[in-house]
Motif scaffolding. Structure first.
Motif, PDB file in Angstrom:
ATOM      1  N   ALA A  81       0.837  -1.199   0.000  1.00  0.00           N
ATOM      2  CA  ALA A  81       0.000   0.000   0.000  1.00  0.00           C
ATOM      3  C   ALA A  81       0.868   1.244   0.000  1.00  0.00           C
ATOM      4  O   ALA A  81       1.998   1.219   0.504  1.00  0.00           O
ATOM      5  N   VAL A 102      -4.023   0.461  -2.595  1.00  0.00           N
ATOM      6  CA  VAL A 102      -3.696  -0.869  -2.073  1.00  0.00           C
ATOM      7  C   VAL A 102      -3.636  -1.823  -3.252  1.00  0.00           C
ATOM      8  O   VAL A 102      -4.577  -1.901  -4.053  1.00  0.00           O
ATOM      9  N   TYR A 117      -8.109   4.588  -2.860  1.00  0.00           N
ATOM     10  CA  TYR A 117      -8.963   5.260  -1.878  1.00  0.00           C
ATOM     11  C   TYR A 117      -8.771   6.761  -1.973  1.00  0.00           C
ATOM     12  O   TYR A 117      -7.696   7.278  -1.665  1.00  0.00           O
TER      13      TYR A 117
ATOM     14  N   TYR B  79     -15.554   3.436   3.066  1.00  0.00           N
ATOM     15  CA  TYR B  79     -14.160   3.114   3.367  1.00  0.00           C
ATOM     16  C   TYR B  79     -13.360   4.394   3.555  1.00  0.00           C
ATOM     17  O   TYR B  79     -13.645   5.411   2.906  1.00  0.00           O
ATOM     18  N   ALA B  81      -8.949   5.513   4.557  1.00  0.00           N
ATOM     19  CA  ALA B  81      -7.602   4.955   4.690  1.00  0.00           C
ATOM     20  C   ALA B  81      -6.658   6.036   5.184  1.00  0.00           C
ATOM     21  O   ALA B  81      -6.864   7.222   4.915  1.00  0.00           O
ATOM     22  N   ILE B 100      -0.167   1.589   6.826  1.00  0.00           N
ATOM     23  CA  ILE B 100      -1.390   2.137   6.218  1.00  0.00           C
ATOM     24  C   ILE B 100      -2.568   1.325   6.727  1.00  0.00           C
ATOM     25  O   ILE B 100      -2.577   0.094   6.598  1.00  0.00           O
ATOM     26  N   ASP B 101      -3.532   1.998   7.329  1.00  0.00           N
ATOM     27  CA  ASP B 101      -4.770   1.347   7.792  1.00  0.00           C
ATOM     28  C   ASP B 101      -5.896   1.637   6.806  1.00  0.00           C
ATOM     29  O   ASP B 101      -6.076   2.785   6.399  1.00  0.00           O
ATOM     30  N   VAL B 102      -6.645   0.598   6.457  1.00  0.00           N
ATOM     31  CA  VAL B 102      -7.878   0.761   5.674  1.00  0.00           C
ATOM     32  C   VAL B 102      -9.032   0.316   6.561  1.00  0.00           C
ATOM     33  O   VAL B 102      -9.014  -0.787   7.106  1.00  0.00           O
TER      34      VAL B 102
END
Lengths: 126, 126
Positions: A81, A102, A117, B79, B81, B100-102
């Motif tokens: 990502a 991602v 995103y 969503y 991120a 990286i957080d989704v």
């Protein structure tokens, strides 16, 4: 064998491909049956080499440059990502779009899925 | 109605929750049946409120602070991120982990799924 290094190299090539307006390079990073969801939650899924070739052919014309916002992240699986900014001009205005991509990879290091995103609030003028 | 603003606010609360070591705040951001995959590709999926409560109870003790690496990104769906860095100490060493957080959200603005992308190469000492 797929490694974090291979995935991160492909993601960096993705950035470089935009910055050299090399849509062939961009398309070469994807598997023949890959899917692109850009933006995530949008209406269109781009699927397969022909559609992907068209997608990046148009995209490199629209985009001035991409800049990584932070180092590319890997994972403990076949995913990586990255956060970056898109710089483009539209209607004489400078536009910046904040994005997180991602990517999912196959064993040969090709991207099988790309999810981008970014929402309406991630576009700024100037 | 779920909006980009609500999702980004929850993500910022997530950062704040770590920085104030407030595991209750962190846990409150998740739905009762949420799942956490941290890291993506790792062995464990944390599932449900009780497991999530334990997870963040431990996590706030381990982590010194989180810092966003770029503004939080939304999407055209449910969503969002974000790219950030974790700062922690382990065995007397300062460690930084790029992540990286989704996050996926339900209609009430609670997180139903969290995926944390970071691999062995995203940890640096010093």
């Amino acid at each position: 064998m797929l490694t974090e290094k291979i995935m991160k190299h492909a993601m960096q090539q993705y950035i470089n491909g935009f910055n050299s307006k090399d849509s062939k390079l961009l398309t070469s990073l994807f598997s023949d049956t890959a899917t692109i969801e850009d933006p995530v939650g949008g209406e269109n899924i781009v699927k397969g080499k022909e559609a992907i070739t068209m997608f990046y052919g148009r995209a490199v014309e629209m985009v001035d440059r991409l800049e990584l916002a932070a180092p590319i992240r890997g994972s403990y699986g076949n995913y990586a990502a990255m956060a970056f900014n898109i710089f483009m001009t539209s209607g004489g205005k400078n536009i910046q779009i904040g994005v997180i991509d991602v990517m999912t990879f196959d064993d040969t290091g090709k991207i099988t899925e790309m999810k981008a995103y970014h929402g309406p609030g991630d576009m700024i003028e100037g």
